[in-house]
Scaffold this active site. Sequence first.
Site, PDB file in Angstrom:
ATOM      1  CE1 TYR A  73      -3.760  -2.400   0.510  1.00  0.00           C
ATOM      2  CE2 TYR A  73      -2.516  -3.224   2.394  1.00  0.00           C
ATOM      3  CZ  TYR A  73      -3.570  -3.355   1.491  1.00  0.00           C
ATOM      4  OH  TYR A  73      -4.413  -4.439   1.581  1.00  0.00           O
ATOM      5  CB  SER A  89       2.436  -3.751  17.365  1.00  0.00           C
ATOM      6  OG  SER A  89       1.227  -4.488  17.285  1.00  0.00           O
ATOM      7  CG  ASP A 115      -6.400  -7.928  14.831  1.00  0.00           C
ATOM      8  OD1 ASP A 115      -6.678  -6.961  15.561  1.00  0.00           O
ATOM      9  OD2 ASP A 115      -5.371  -7.986  14.134  1.00  0.00           O
ATOM     10  CD  GLU A 146      -6.837  -1.528  13.151  1.00  0.00           C
ATOM     11  OE1 GLU A 146      -6.705  -2.354  14.096  1.00  0.00           O
ATOM     12  OE2 GLU A 146      -5.917  -1.217  12.385  1.00  0.00           O
TER      13      GLU A 146
END
Length: 236
Positions: A123, A138, A147, A196
């Site tokens: 990206y 992170s 997640d 998110e």
Amino acid sequence: MPRQHVNIHIALIGCVCLCLLGYLSWFESRAQEAAAQVAAGPDFDSPDSTSVIVNKHRPLADPAYVPQDLADIGGVQLRAEAAAAYLQMNADAAAAGVGLVAVSGFRTADAQTQLHSSYSNTYGQQAAESISARPGYSEHQTGLAVDIGNPDGACSLEPCFEATPAGAWAAANAHRYGFIIRYPAGAEATTGFGYEPWHLRYVGPELAATLTGSAQTLEQYAGLPAAPGYPADRAR
Ligand SMILES: [Zn+2]
């Protein structure tokens, strides 16, 4: 009364008074300790604290940090307390007819490096920064972030996840198990990440209820400055 008896009485009263004073001062110091603990509030700094805040301004002090109490939650790992909470949440969701799967949990610094470079290659660096953290920065490296997804993979790691069964159930219930949606919609200027709805962060039920009820990010609640980007980028 004989003088001897008077002396004994005075000595006894003295002993009782000293004991009482001793007890009172012990009681007072315990009360002060308890008050100090309440005033200190959540620990946002220690890497092993369930309320640690890691963002683009706050890397883990040890870039190679690995939690010592990782536990398996079905192919991915979380710290023991978060893992137990996740498994309970997963069981309750299943009982309500909603399937939750853990897509990603603890990541080592090396795994984060690979993920970040893969996103950067796909990206471009700027876009990659808003969807994945640099190694050492992170939340996944703390073992407190997971997640989640739907068993059929619908809207996996995409904003449309919020309207899927797993996304909607998690948004309504995750806080009861100690998880927050760490990167809410419209908070990128504070958290450094876009929306998110799949990224759940364990902070414990008490803090999760407070944060969810007040619609604050962890940064806002802790009174920390917004962390939209890495400090070095601003200087460039
Ligand atoms: Zn995540």
